[in-house]
Design a protein around this motif. Structure first.
Motif, PDB file in Angstrom:
ATOM      1  N   ALA A  91      46.360 -25.878  26.997  1.00 18.61           N
ATOM      2  CA  ALA A  91      45.126 -26.913  26.883  1.00 18.61           C
ATOM      3  C   ALA A  91      46.143 -27.757  25.523  1.00 18.61           C
ATOM      4  O   ALA A  91      45.272 -28.968  25.773  1.00 18.61           O
ATOM      5  CB  ALA A  91      44.397 -25.999  25.593  1.00 18.61           C
ATOM      6  N   ARG A  92      47.108 -27.695  24.898  1.00 19.45           N
ATOM      7  CA  ARG A  92      47.643 -27.887  25.021  1.00 19.45           C
ATOM      8  C   ARG A  92      48.562 -29.895  25.092  1.00 19.45           C
ATOM      9  O   ARG A  92      48.707 -30.953  24.844  1.00 19.45           O
ATOM     10  CB  ARG A  92      49.348 -27.674  23.701  1.00 19.45           C
ATOM     11  CG  ARG A  92      48.482 -27.186  22.548  1.00 19.45           C
ATOM     12  CD  ARG A  92      50.136 -26.894  21.531  1.00 19.45           C
ATOM     13  NE  ARG A  92      50.808 -26.124  22.225  1.00 19.45           N
ATOM     14  CZ  ARG A  92      51.032 -24.771  22.396  1.00 19.45           C
ATOM     15  NH1 ARG A  92      50.183 -24.614  21.612  1.00 19.45           N
ATOM     16  NH2 ARG A  92      51.199 -24.090  22.892  1.00 19.45           N
ATOM     17  N   ALA A  93      48.855 -29.248  26.266  1.00 18.98           N
ATOM     18  CA  ALA A  93      49.379 -29.961  27.680  1.00 18.98           C
ATOM     19  C   ALA A  93      48.473 -30.916  28.036  1.00 18.98           C
ATOM     20  O   ALA A  93      48.868 -32.048  28.807  1.00 18.98           O
ATOM     21  CB  ALA A  93      50.230 -28.908  28.092  1.00 18.98           C
ATOM     22  N   GLY A  94      46.834 -31.067  28.292  1.00 17.68           N
ATOM     23  CA  GLY A  94      46.253 -30.819  28.538  1.00 17.68           C
ATOM     24  C   GLY A  94      46.088 -31.468  29.943  1.00 17.68           C
ATOM     25  O   GLY A  94      45.599 -32.482  30.778  1.00 17.68           O
ATOM     26  N   ALA A 137      41.648 -21.587  23.346  1.00 16.30           N
ATOM     27  CA  ALA A 137      42.928 -20.471  22.032  1.00 16.30           C
ATOM     28  C   ALA A 137      43.237 -19.298  22.265  1.00 16.30           C
ATOM     29  O   ALA A 137      43.705 -18.770  21.705  1.00 16.30           O
ATOM     30  CB  ALA A 137      42.373 -20.599  20.955  1.00 16.30           C
ATOM     31  N   ALA A 160      46.468 -22.268  25.096  1.00  8.02           N
ATOM     32  CA  ALA A 160      46.737 -22.800  24.050  1.00  8.02           C
ATOM     33  C   ALA A 160      47.698 -23.164  25.265  1.00  8.02           C
ATOM     34  O   ALA A 160      47.977 -24.396  24.299  1.00  8.02           O
ATOM     35  CB  ALA A 160      46.662 -22.195  23.476  1.00  8.02           C
ATOM     36  N   ALA A 161      49.205 -23.127  25.190  1.00 18.58           N
ATOM     37  CA  ALA A 161      49.929 -23.555  26.035  1.00 18.58           C
ATOM     38  C   ALA A 161      49.286 -24.826  27.401  1.00 18.58           C
ATOM     39  O   ALA A 161      49.804 -26.104  27.032  1.00 18.58           O
ATOM     40  CB  ALA A 161      51.066 -23.207  26.828  1.00 18.58           C
ATOM     41  N   LYS A 189      38.672 -26.544  24.318  1.00 26.26           N
ATOM     42  CA  LYS A 189      40.214 -25.997  23.209  1.00 26.26           C
ATOM     43  C   LYS A 189      39.971 -24.143  22.541  1.00 26.26           C
ATOM     44  O   LYS A 189      39.831 -24.088  22.649  1.00 26.26           O
ATOM     45  CB  LYS A 189      40.278 -27.114  22.178  1.00 26.26           C
ATOM     46  CG  LYS A 189      40.851 -28.410  22.477  1.00 26.26           C
ATOM     47  CD  LYS A 189      41.433 -28.638  21.602  1.00 26.26           C
ATOM     48  CE  LYS A 189      42.173 -30.443  22.540  1.00 26.26           C
ATOM     49  NZ  LYS A 189      43.281 -30.083  23.678  1.00 26.26           N
TER      50      LYS A 189
END
Length: 165
Positions: free
Chosen positions: A19-22, A10, A16-17, A6
């Motif tokens: 990573a947030r979505a996995g 960032a 970041a998008a 992560k």
């Protein structure tokens, strides 16, 4: 394909998008040459990836609405096909300043992911021919590699034949 941690993700809103979505993705950095004639071709060459797998992010104006087209760097955008793909009549390339202001990215580093104002997005159907594709990760000299289906899901994109040549 290894997912980066992560902290690495960032670095830009695009990373970041993702990573947030996995979703699984890899990042690829290279030394950007300001004299390069084509950002996308420069990326393909620097990364040693076939130009058909490296996709450029273009912003067009379709009937007064900014729309993103994601096409292979080895091809050009078919504006008529883009307009048809989003139910429009006429498309022209967007003013670069408007594209930068709306997406939050600079030209040559516009990513389809993590835009300041998410825009309708069309990914060329040829992306489906590859297990992964590379797109800008939000700055010149940085690419994100991910599955075309994940790219489409993260951007809410439709897939349509919008590239030519």
């Amino acid at each position: 394909m290894a997912k980066k941690n992560k902290r690495a993700a960032a670095g830009t809103p695009a990373l970041a998008a993702a990573a947030r979505a996995g979703v699984p993705f890899e990042t690829h950095a290279y030394e950007h040459d300001p004299a390069a004639a084509s950002y996308g071709e420069e990326a393909a060459e620097a990364l040693g990836v076939a130009p058909e797998r490296v996709f450029k992010t273009l912003v067009a104006d379709v009937d007064g609405n900014l729309t993103v087209a994601v096409v292979p760097v080895s091809a050009s955008l078919d504006l008529k096909a883009l307009a048809a793909a989003v139910g429009g009549k006429r498309a022209t390339m967007a003013d670069p300043a408007a594209a930068e202001r709306t997406t939050g990215y600079v030209r040559g580093g516009i990513s389809p992911l993590g835009q300041r104002k998410p825009l309708p997005t069309v990914i060329d159907a040829s992306a489906q021919e590859h297990a992964t594709v590379c797109v800008s990760a939000g700055r010149r000299g940085l690419e994100i590699e991910l599955a075309p289906a994940d790219l489409a899901a993260l951007t809410g994109a439709v897939l349509a034949p919008v590239a030519r040549g």
